[in-house]
Design an enzyme around this catalytic site. Structure first.
Site, PDB file in Angstrom:
ATOM      1  N   SER A 118       1.565   4.857  -7.311  1.00  0.00           N
ATOM      2  CA  SER A 118       2.388   5.648  -8.239  1.00  0.00           C
ATOM      3  C   SER A 118       2.144   5.079  -9.627  1.00  0.00           C
ATOM      4  O   SER A 118       1.674   3.935  -9.760  1.00  0.00           O
ATOM      5  CB  SER A 118       3.866   5.453  -7.858  1.00  0.00           C
ATOM      6  OG  SER A 118       4.718   5.907  -8.887  1.00  0.00           O
ATOM      7  N   TYR A 170      12.127   0.905  -6.126  1.00  0.00           N
ATOM      8  CA  TYR A 170      10.898   1.709  -6.017  1.00  0.00           C
ATOM      9  C   TYR A 170       9.763   1.083  -6.833  1.00  0.00           C
ATOM     10  O   TYR A 170       8.637   0.929  -6.348  1.00  0.00           O
ATOM     11  CB  TYR A 170      11.167   3.140  -6.483  1.00  0.00           C
ATOM     12  CG  TYR A 170       9.973   4.057  -6.296  1.00  0.00           C
ATOM     13  CD1 TYR A 170       9.641   4.553  -5.039  1.00  0.00           C
ATOM     14  CD2 TYR A 170       9.172   4.435  -7.378  1.00  0.00           C
ATOM     15  CE1 TYR A 170       8.542   5.401  -4.858  1.00  0.00           C
ATOM     16  CE2 TYR A 170       8.075   5.272  -7.210  1.00  0.00           C
ATOM     17  CZ  TYR A 170       7.767   5.758  -5.947  1.00  0.00           C
ATOM     18  OH  TYR A 170       6.683   6.596  -5.767  1.00  0.00           O
TER      19      TYR A 170
HETATM   20  P1  NAD Z   1       6.896  13.867   0.395  1.00  0.00           P
HETATM   21  O1  NAD Z   1       8.318  13.574   0.710  1.00  0.00           O
HETATM   22  O2  NAD Z   1       6.418  15.259   0.473  1.00  0.00           O
HETATM   23  O3  NAD Z   1       5.939  12.956   1.290  1.00  0.00           O
HETATM   24  C1  NAD Z   1       6.356  11.747   1.858  1.00  0.00           C
HETATM   25  C2  NAD Z   1       6.258  11.881   3.360  1.00  0.00           C
HETATM   26  O4  NAD Z   1       6.596  10.622   3.945  1.00  0.00           O
HETATM   27  C3  NAD Z   1       7.233  12.922   3.935  1.00  0.00           C
HETATM   28  O5  NAD Z   1       6.515  13.854   4.717  1.00  0.00           O
HETATM   29  C4  NAD Z   1       8.189  12.093   4.780  1.00  0.00           C
HETATM   30  O6  NAD Z   1       8.645  12.749   5.953  1.00  0.00           O
HETATM   31  C5  NAD Z   1       7.333  10.882   5.111  1.00  0.00           C
HETATM   32  N1  NAD Z   1       8.155   9.714   5.435  1.00  0.00           N
HETATM   33  C6  NAD Z   1       9.154   9.176   4.694  1.00  0.00           C
HETATM   34  N2  NAD Z   1       9.680   8.132   5.338  1.00  0.00           N
HETATM   35  C7  NAD Z   1       8.995   8.013   6.515  1.00  0.00           C
HETATM   36  C8  NAD Z   1       9.075   7.122   7.611  1.00  0.00           C
HETATM   37  N3  NAD Z   1       9.979   6.134   7.640  1.00  0.00           N
HETATM   38  N4  NAD Z   1       8.210   7.290   8.644  1.00  0.00           N
HETATM   39  C9  NAD Z   1       7.297   8.306   8.639  1.00  0.00           C
HETATM   40  N5  NAD Z   1       7.180   9.165   7.616  1.00  0.00           N
HETATM   41  C10 NAD Z   1       8.022   9.021   6.575  1.00  0.00           C
HETATM   42  O7  NAD Z   1       6.656  13.285  -1.068  1.00  0.00           O
HETATM   43  P2  NAD Z   1       5.298  12.925  -1.843  1.00  0.00           P
HETATM   44  O8  NAD Z   1       5.677  12.927  -3.274  1.00  0.00           O
HETATM   45  O9  NAD Z   1       4.181  13.738  -1.376  1.00  0.00           O
HETATM   46  O10 NAD Z   1       5.105  11.390  -1.425  1.00  0.00           O
HETATM   47  C11 NAD Z   1       3.868  10.872  -0.963  1.00  0.00           C
HETATM   48  C12 NAD Z   1       3.598   9.555  -1.669  1.00  0.00           C
HETATM   49  O11 NAD Z   1       3.401   9.813  -3.059  1.00  0.00           O
HETATM   50  C13 NAD Z   1       4.719   8.522  -1.576  1.00  0.00           C
HETATM   51  O12 NAD Z   1       4.167   7.259  -1.288  1.00  0.00           O
HETATM   52  C14 NAD Z   1       5.304   8.542  -2.990  1.00  0.00           C
HETATM   53  O13 NAD Z   1       5.895   7.310  -3.334  1.00  0.00           O
HETATM   54  C15 NAD Z   1       4.079   8.842  -3.815  1.00  0.00           C
HETATM   55  N6  NAD Z   1       4.329   9.361  -5.167  1.00  0.00           N
HETATM   56  C16 NAD Z   1       4.960  10.537  -5.371  1.00  0.00           C
HETATM   57  C17 NAD Z   1       5.183  10.976  -6.670  1.00  0.00           C
HETATM   58  C18 NAD Z   1       5.898  12.272  -6.972  1.00  0.00           C
HETATM   59  O14 NAD Z   1       6.270  12.497  -8.131  1.00  0.00           O
HETATM   60  N7  NAD Z   1       6.097  13.143  -6.006  1.00  0.00           N
HETATM   61  C19 NAD Z   1       4.748  10.209  -7.751  1.00  0.00           C
HETATM   62  C20 NAD Z   1       4.087   9.020  -7.501  1.00  0.00           C
HETATM   63  C21 NAD Z   1       3.875   8.603  -6.210  1.00  0.00           C
END
Ligand code: NAD
Length: 263
Positions: free
Chosen positions: A144, A157
């Site tokens: 991130s 976070y």
């Molecule tokens: P998202 O919620 O769509 O994806 C995260 C996934 O992780 C979900 O499908 C959820 O069910 C799964 N998950 C959460 N806890 C879990 C667990 N204990 N066991 C198994 N699965 C689990 O959101 P996203 O934004 O696509 O997140 C993906 C990655 O991107 C994450 O690591 C997040 O920190 C990172 N990220 C997101 C953003 C943003 O703005 N969306 C920015 C920077 C980084």
């Protein structure tokens, strides 16, 4: 001809958001199959409906070693090899500042957020290590902008994503020369990223924050709010042996230019 012809991958948290976009793009780039680790039955059914036999879906919690092991085994059983692990499942803390948490919340919130965002990555790496050494494959972890800068979340976070950067560097060191270990660091992206149960925020979704898209776009030099698909090509590049043979311990920042934000 795709960049990942014949590859087999495993993506954690691939049922939604960025992980799901990576699954879709990997298949479009020629992957023979993708193992996907998800949390819910709905996500599992939904993936099978979209991708059918091209995916093998396992339900589990990334904080469990046994669940990570099962996801690797199911992928190996189906396709006999593993070329790329994408550690991606994550939770966000909705900007919860240190003093907004009671000591009990901080205690439990730390365990939950580090459990998913850091321990989950370490366990996935451990479970996939032997198969990746054998295939001379690679690991890619979703970080991130919070792996480099303050302000993209609260202390839990931001610290967890900085820890993810340390994990990438150490694993790249330990796994060279057989396995390359890299990361992709998105900035604000339209996804249903949820909050932690321990802070009572498990029903909240990042993209439902009022004015989220406008505020993120306004704060970025590139003036955009990313969609999950905007990051997927970086994972393809890092996974591809032909196209990033000399790259390990690297993180591609895909955050609209946080580094050059005006102050
Ligand atoms: P998202 O919620 O769509 O994806 C995260 C996934 O992780 C979900 O499908 C959820 O069910 C799964 N998950 C959460 N806890 C879990 C667990 N204990 N066991 C198994 N699965 C689990 O959101 P996203 O934004 O696509 O997140 C993906 C990655 O991107 C994450 O690591 C997040 O920190 C990172 N990220 C997101 C953003 C943003 O703005 N969306 C920015 C920077 C980084």
């Amino acid at each position: 001809m795709g960049w990942l012809d014949g590859y087999v991958a495993l993506v954690t948290g691939g049922g939604s958001g960025i992980g799901r976009a990576v699954v879709r793009r990997f298949l479009a780039e020629g992957c023979r199959g993708v193992g996907v680790m998800v949390r819910s039955a709905e996500q599992a059914a939904d993936l099978l409906e979209e991708f059918g036999e091209q995916v093998v879906v396992s339900r589990g919690d990334v904080r469990s070693g046994a669940d990570n092991q099962r996801a690797v085994e199911l992928t190996l059983e189906r396709w006999g090899r593993l070329d790329t692990l994408v550690g991606n499942a994550g939770v966000w803390d909705f900007f919860t500042r240190l003093e907004k948490m009671s000591l009990e919340e901080l205690d439990a919130g730390f365990d939950e957020i580090f459990g998913v965002n850091v321990k989950g990555y370490a366990l996935a790496a451990r479970a996939a290590a032997a198969a990746l050494r054998e295939s001379r494959g690679s690991m890619i972890f979703t970080l991130s902008n919070s792996a480099f800068y303050a302000g993209g979340g609260g202390p839990l976070y931001v610290a967890s994503k900085h820890a993810g950067l340390g994990l990438i560097r150490q694993l790249a060191y330990e796994f060279a020369p057989e396995v390359r270990v890299n990361g992709v660091a998105p900035g604000g992206t339209v996804t249903p990223l949820r909050g932690p149960e321990s802070l009572g925020k498990q029903e909240r979704r990042l993209s439902e924050i009022p004015n989220f898209q406008e505020n993120v776009a306004a704060s970025m030099p590139l003036q955009l709010i990313a969609q999950p698909e905007d990051h997927a090509g970086h994972y393809v590049l890092l996974a591809s042996r032909e196209n990033s043979r000399a790259t390990t311990a690297a993180v591609i920042q895909s955050d609209g230019g946080w580094e050059i934000r005006p102050i």
